[in-house]
Design a protein around this motif. Structure first.
Motif, PDB file in Angstrom:
ATOM      1  N   UNK A 153      37.795 -41.271 -19.846  1.00  0.00           N
ATOM      2  CA  UNK A 153      38.593 -40.802 -20.973  1.00  0.00           C
ATOM      3  C   UNK A 153      37.705 -40.064 -21.977  1.00  0.00           C
ATOM      4  N   UNK A 154      36.507 -40.562 -22.209  1.00  0.00           N
ATOM      5  CA  UNK A 154      35.563 -39.869 -23.100  1.00  0.00           C
ATOM      6  C   UNK A 154      35.183 -38.507 -22.530  1.00  0.00           C
ATOM      7  N   UNK A 155      34.987 -38.451 -21.219  1.00  0.00           N
ATOM      8  CA  UNK A 155      34.667 -37.177 -20.560  1.00  0.00           C
ATOM      9  C   UNK A 155      35.815 -36.193 -20.725  1.00  0.00           C
ATOM     10  N   UNK A 156      37.050 -36.678 -20.598  1.00  0.00           N
ATOM     11  CA  UNK A 156      38.218 -35.812 -20.761  1.00  0.00           C
ATOM     12  C   UNK A 156      38.310 -35.300 -22.199  1.00  0.00           C
ATOM     13  N   UNK A 157      38.030 -36.167 -23.168  1.00  0.00           N
ATOM     14  CA  UNK A 157      38.050 -35.744 -24.573  1.00  0.00           C
ATOM     15  C   UNK A 157      36.972 -34.697 -24.843  1.00  0.00           C
ATOM     16  N   UNK A 158      35.809 -34.898 -24.244  1.00  0.00           N
ATOM     17  CA  UNK A 158      34.713 -33.943 -24.407  1.00  0.00           C
ATOM     18  C   UNK A 158      35.090 -32.589 -23.804  1.00  0.00           C
ATOM     19  N   UNK A 159      35.658 -32.609 -22.601  1.00  0.00           N
ATOM     20  CA  UNK A 159      36.101 -31.367 -21.960  1.00  0.00           C
ATOM     21  C   UNK A 159      37.170 -30.687 -22.795  1.00  0.00           C
ATOM     22  N   UNK A 160      38.131 -31.449 -23.243  1.00  0.00           N
ATOM     23  CA  UNK A 160      39.242 -30.902 -24.023  1.00  0.00           C
ATOM     24  C   UNK A 160      38.731 -30.203 -25.281  1.00  0.00           C
ATOM     25  N   UNK A 161      37.852 -30.857 -26.027  1.00  0.00           N
ATOM     26  CA  UNK A 161      37.312 -30.256 -27.251  1.00  0.00           C
ATOM     27  C   UNK A 161      36.530 -28.986 -26.936  1.00  0.00           C
ATOM     28  N   UNK A 162      35.763 -29.018 -25.868  1.00  0.00           N
ATOM     29  CA  UNK A 162      34.973 -27.859 -25.460  1.00  0.00           C
ATOM     30  C   UNK A 162      35.883 -26.694 -25.074  1.00  0.00           C
TER      31      UNK A 162
END
Length: 175
Positions: free
Chosen positions: A69-78
């Motif tokens: 989920x943290x990886x998805x949030x990081x991708x989303x923000x990027x």
């Protein structure tokens, strides 16, 4: 023979290019996809899962999911940041990367939900009627602890729906 080798090499290059095109042909596209690339095969298995008790399985599986989920949030923000200034082919590649990241995260979410459903059964099965007042109280305490862990895990799954929506929205920006 030489033309056959060239043709095979060309097909192989095209296949590789096609499978990585969603990552973006730009540095931003590759950077944005990188956190989710670790999950392209789905949610990683918890090491030693079979040897863990029901509660520990829940904890370890949820921790693994929270990393995704943290990886998805990081991708989303990027992706949101990169898409803001992008145009044309670069925008299309970034949107495609965000869509692929969203697809991967949806797969991880589904696998986590399935694992939770299975582990719920394990927690309930582990609570068998015990003999004696002391063992009954211990079993009830264990049951409550297991159910609390499950509740927290299902809440993480619920919160992940918002992350999934934001990732999907990033893919649709600029369209």
């Amino acid at each position: 023979m030489k033309s056959t080798v060239s043709m095979i090499a060309g097909v192989a290059v095209a296949a590789v290019m096609g499978s990585t095109a969603f990552a973006g042909e730009t540095k931003a596209g590759a950077e944005c996809f990188a956190p989710m690339s670790a999950y392209s095969d789905g949610m990683p298995a918890v090491e030693g899962f079979e040897n863990l008790d029901a509660e520990k399985r829940i904890v370890e599986t949820t921790m693994t999911f929270r990393k995704a989920m943290s990886a998805a949030e990081e991708s989303q923000a990027c992706y949101e940041s990169a898409i803001e200034g992008a145009e044309g082919e670069e925008l299309a590649a970034l949107q495609s990367g965000a869509e692929e990241s969203s697809r991967i995260f949806a797969q991880v979410q589904a696998e986590f939900g399935d694992a939770l459903d299975e582990m719920s059964g394990d927690v309930l099965t582990d609570v068998a009627p015990a003999a004696g007042a002391d063992t009954q109280a211990a079993a009830e305490e264990q049951s409550v602890a297991g159910m609390e862990l499950l509740f927290d895990s299902y809440m993480a799954l619920e919160r992940s729906q918002d992350v999934s929506k934001r990732l999907a929205m990033a893919a649709g920006k600029g369209k």
